[in-house]
Design a protein around this motif. Structure first.
Motif, PDB file in Angstrom:
ATOM      1  N   GLU A  62       0.784  -1.190  -0.063  1.00  0.00           N
ATOM      2  CA  GLU A  62       0.095  -0.115  -0.059  1.00  0.00           C
ATOM      3  C   GLU A  62       0.891   1.340  -0.171  1.00  0.00           C
ATOM      4  N   ALA A  63       1.898   1.260   0.759  1.00  0.00           N
ATOM      5  CA  ALA A  63       2.802   2.591   0.996  1.00  0.00           C
ATOM      6  C   ALA A  63       4.391   2.233   1.256  1.00  0.00           C
ATOM      7  N   SER A  86      -8.259   8.744  10.504  1.00  0.00           N
ATOM      8  CA  SER A  86      -9.640   8.474  10.080  1.00  0.00           C
ATOM      9  C   SER A  86      -9.335   8.766   8.513  1.00  0.00           C
ATOM     10  N   ARG A  87     -10.054   7.927   7.747  1.00  0.00           N
ATOM     11  CA  ARG A  87      -9.871   7.918   6.148  1.00  0.00           C
ATOM     12  C   ARG A  87     -11.126   7.939   5.378  1.00  0.00           C
ATOM     13  N   ILE A  88     -11.071   8.225   4.197  1.00  0.00           N
ATOM     14  CA  ILE A  88     -12.132   8.584   3.420  1.00  0.00           C
ATOM     15  C   ILE A  88     -11.781   8.217   1.745  1.00  0.00           C
ATOM     16  N   GLY A  89     -12.489   7.112   1.530  1.00  0.00           N
ATOM     17  CA  GLY A  89     -12.004   6.785   0.162  1.00  0.00           C
ATOM     18  C   GLY A  89     -13.020   6.683  -1.054  1.00  0.00           C
ATOM     19  N   MET A  90     -12.252   7.181  -2.222  1.00  0.00           N
ATOM     20  CA  MET A  90     -13.152   7.294  -3.305  1.00  0.00           C
ATOM     21  C   MET A  90     -12.797   6.212  -4.355  1.00  0.00           C
ATOM     22  N   THR A  91     -13.599   5.303  -5.072  1.00  0.00           N
ATOM     23  CA  THR A  91     -13.401   4.374  -6.015  1.00  0.00           C
ATOM     24  C   THR A  91     -14.533   4.742  -7.125  1.00  0.00           C
ATOM     25  N   ASN A  92     -14.114   3.763  -8.121  1.00  0.00           N
ATOM     26  CA  ASN A  92     -15.170   3.675  -9.177  1.00  0.00           C
ATOM     27  C   ASN A  92     -15.000   2.435  -9.915  1.00  0.00           C
ATOM     28  N   SER A  99      -9.834  -1.414  -0.202  1.00  0.00           N
ATOM     29  CA  SER A  99      -9.257  -0.090   0.494  1.00  0.00           C
ATOM     30  C   SER A  99      -8.013   0.251   0.040  1.00  0.00           C
ATOM     31  N   SER A 100      -7.450  -0.474  -1.043  1.00  0.00           N
ATOM     32  CA  SER A 100      -5.913  -0.051  -1.678  1.00  0.00           C
ATOM     33  C   SER A 100      -6.254   0.601  -2.811  1.00  0.00           C
ATOM     34  N   ASP A 101      -7.707   0.558  -3.385  1.00  0.00           N
ATOM     35  CA  ASP A 101      -8.072   1.065  -4.571  1.00  0.00           C
ATOM     36  C   ASP A 101      -8.564   2.534  -4.415  1.00  0.00           C
ATOM     37  N   GLY A 102      -8.293   3.320  -5.613  1.00  0.00           N
ATOM     38  CA  GLY A 102      -8.909   4.676  -5.717  1.00  0.00           C
ATOM     39  C   GLY A 102      -8.147   5.726  -5.180  1.00  0.00           C
ATOM     40  N   ALA A 103      -8.911   6.630  -4.624  1.00  0.00           N
ATOM     41  CA  ALA A 103      -8.036   7.763  -4.043  1.00  0.00           C
ATOM     42  C   ALA A 103      -8.474   7.775  -2.370  1.00  0.00           C
ATOM     43  N   MET A 104      -7.630   8.501  -1.627  1.00  0.00           N
ATOM     44  CA  MET A 104      -7.941   8.374  -0.152  1.00  0.00           C
ATOM     45  C   MET A 104      -7.424   9.605   0.529  1.00  0.00           C
ATOM     46  N   PHE A 105      -8.335  10.281   1.282  1.00  0.00           N
ATOM     47  CA  PHE A 105      -8.360  11.235   2.199  1.00  0.00           C
ATOM     48  C   PHE A 105      -7.852  10.867   3.529  1.00  0.00           C
ATOM     49  N   ARG A 106      -6.521  11.001   4.117  1.00  0.00           N
ATOM     50  CA  ARG A 106      -6.253  10.423   5.458  1.00  0.00           C
ATOM     51  C   ARG A 106      -5.702  11.388   6.402  1.00  0.00           C
ATOM     52  N   MET A 107      -6.084  11.236   7.320  1.00  0.00           N
ATOM     53  CA  MET A 107      -5.577  12.113   8.587  1.00  0.00           C
ATOM     54  C   MET A 107      -5.139  10.774   9.676  1.00  0.00           C
ATOM     55  N   SER A 108      -3.565  10.852   9.885  1.00  0.00           N
ATOM     56  CA  SER A 108      -3.054  10.157  10.722  1.00  0.00           C
ATOM     57  C   SER A 108      -2.149  10.841  11.591  1.00  0.00           C
ATOM     58  N   LYS A 109      -2.444  10.533  12.953  1.00  0.00           N
ATOM     59  CA  LYS A 109      -1.890  11.469  13.981  1.00  0.00           C
ATOM     60  C   LYS A 109      -2.143  13.048  13.509  1.00  0.00           C
ATOM     61  N   LEU A 110      -0.929  13.885  13.441  1.00  0.00           N
ATOM     62  CA  LEU A 110      -1.231  15.170  13.084  1.00  0.00           C
ATOM     63  C   LEU A 110      -0.865  15.486  11.607  1.00  0.00           C
ATOM     64  N   ASN A 111      -0.721  14.251  10.859  1.00  0.00           N
ATOM     65  CA  ASN A 111      -0.430  14.427   9.442  1.00  0.00           C
ATOM     66  C   ASN A 111      -1.682  14.140   8.539  1.00  0.00           C
ATOM     67  N   TYR A 113      -3.050  13.526   4.620  1.00  0.00           N
ATOM     68  CA  TYR A 113      -2.384  12.920   3.214  1.00  0.00           C
ATOM     69  C   TYR A 113      -3.822  13.057   2.039  1.00  0.00           C
ATOM     70  N   ILE A 114      -3.212  13.461   0.950  1.00  0.00           N
ATOM     71  CA  ILE A 114      -4.288  13.126  -0.103  1.00  0.00           C
ATOM     72  C   ILE A 114      -3.495  12.359  -1.037  1.00  0.00           C
ATOM     73  N   THR A 115      -4.000  11.000  -1.589  1.00  0.00           N
ATOM     74  CA  THR A 115      -3.235   9.889  -1.852  1.00  0.00           C
ATOM     75  C   THR A 115      -4.139   9.364  -3.257  1.00  0.00           C
ATOM     76  N   ASN A 116      -3.412   9.416  -4.689  1.00  0.00           N
ATOM     77  CA  ASN A 116      -4.009   8.568  -5.598  1.00  0.00           C
ATOM     78  C   ASN A 116      -3.273   7.167  -5.387  1.00  0.00           C
ATOM     79  N   GLN A 117      -4.058   6.109  -4.916  1.00  0.00           N
ATOM     80  CA  GLN A 117      -3.438   4.817  -4.836  1.00  0.00           C
ATOM     81  C   GLN A 117      -3.397   4.178  -6.111  1.00  0.00           C
ATOM     82  N   GLU A 118      -3.869   4.625  -7.243  1.00  0.00           N
ATOM     83  CA  GLU A 118      -3.734   4.009  -8.635  1.00  0.00           C
ATOM     84  C   GLU A 118      -2.464   4.386  -9.256  1.00  0.00           C
TER      85      GLU A 118
END
Length: 302
Positions: A62-63, A86-92, A99-111, A113-118
């Motif tokens: 995944e990363a 906390s995570r929000i995923g967007m797929t089609n 969970s490893s597909d599409g795009a993800m908005f993630r807040m981990s601790k104080l960081n 991330y906006i990730t295109n997992q594709e």
């Protein structure tokens, strides 16, 4: 029909009550809906909020970059704990729904991330300007072009930014400050290179600028206008030996050559200094030829 409608309303009501029941602080009855938390101590509400309370374990596939950053020898199946997330995923239908597909908005601790997992295109735009990250070719591009057509050109520049706040490239366009600049490059240590240009083979460093002001290059080209061949023209006024001797005694430097005081205060223009040096060499050649002519006459008289 009524029974079905009542069933739907009951499900919606239960879902709404459940989403409200898990709130840390109660929501006011103003239409705001949250997931996980409600009004905070300052009575500030979100229209939509996702609250993470569990750790997020990132798998190697995944990363990989995050695992390499935290474990130098990550093996297959290794993982990295990103912390409370906390995570929000967007797929089609093309990305898939894992969970490893599409795009993800993630807040981990104080960081955040906006990730295109594709590993394809990621664009941040407003109006006609923006920034485009291309995963296939590892390129970052900024400008005012269209961002809606993914580019596959490898001509796009690869942009790398240092991990410390002391390193970087800065551009200021409008400022009344005395420190205003067009482009400023800052290095963390004097031993580092502020600017470096490497040859196409990737091995030869052809141009380097140090933070201490030292510049290293293989070749320096400047325009010398006019080039000092005018010294050899018939109308060039070459100082006599007496005039030259008097000028040096009074000024402590050669004619047309800046004094040490001027250079210390303003520096030296390398192109102009090179032109002046050629001028002096050509004048010196004329002086040598004059002395040679005098010596020849003296020899003929013997």
């Amino acid at each position: 029909m009524k029974k079905n409608l009542l069933t739907v309303l009951a499900i919606i009501s239960c879902s709404f009550i459940y989403s409200q029941a898990d709130n840390t602080f109660p929501y006011p009855n103003n239409g705001d809906v949250g997931i996980g938390t409600g009004t905070d101590q300052n009575n500030v509400n979100f229209n939509f909020q996702v609250h993470g309370i569990t750790d997020y374990i990132i798998r190697l596939e995944e990363a990989q970059h995050e695992i390499r950053k935290n474990a130098k020898s990550a093996k297959a199946g290794a993982s990295f704990n990103a912390g409370k997330t906390s995570r929000i995923g967007m797929t089609n239908t093309e990305t898939g729904a894992l969970s490893s597909d599409g795009a993800m908005f993630r807040m981990s601790k104080l960081n955040f991330y906006i990730t295109n997992q594709e590993r394809k295109l990621l664009s941040i735009t407003t109006g006609a300007v923006g920034m485009r990250f291309h995963g296939d070719h590892q390129r970052i591009w900024m400008g005012s072009q269209s961002y809606y057509t993914p580019s596959t050109s490898t001509d796009l520049a690869s942009t790398n930014i240092g991990t410390t706040s002391d390193n970087g490239l800065y551009v200021r366009t409008r400022s009344s400050s005395e420190s205003a600049y067009g482009v400023s490059v800052r290095a963390r240590k004097d031993a580092q290179n502020a600017i470096q240009v490497v040859s196409t083979n990737g091995n030869d460093v052809n141009f380097t600028v140090k933070p201490t002001g030292e510049v290293y290059a293989r070749k320096y080209v400047t325009t010398l206008n006019p080039f000092p061949d005018y010294v050899f023209e018939n109308d060039y006024e070459l100082l006599s030996f007496d005039e030259l001797r008097s000028y040096i005694a009074q000024n402590k430097h050669l004619p047309n050559v800046p004094s040490a005081k001027v250079v210390a205060a303003n520096g030296a223009d390398l192109g102009e200094m090179n032109r002046v040096m050629v001028e002096k060499v050509e004048e010196l050649t004329l002086y040598i030829l004059q002395l040679e002519a005098r010596l020849k006459k003296l020899e003929e008289k013997k």
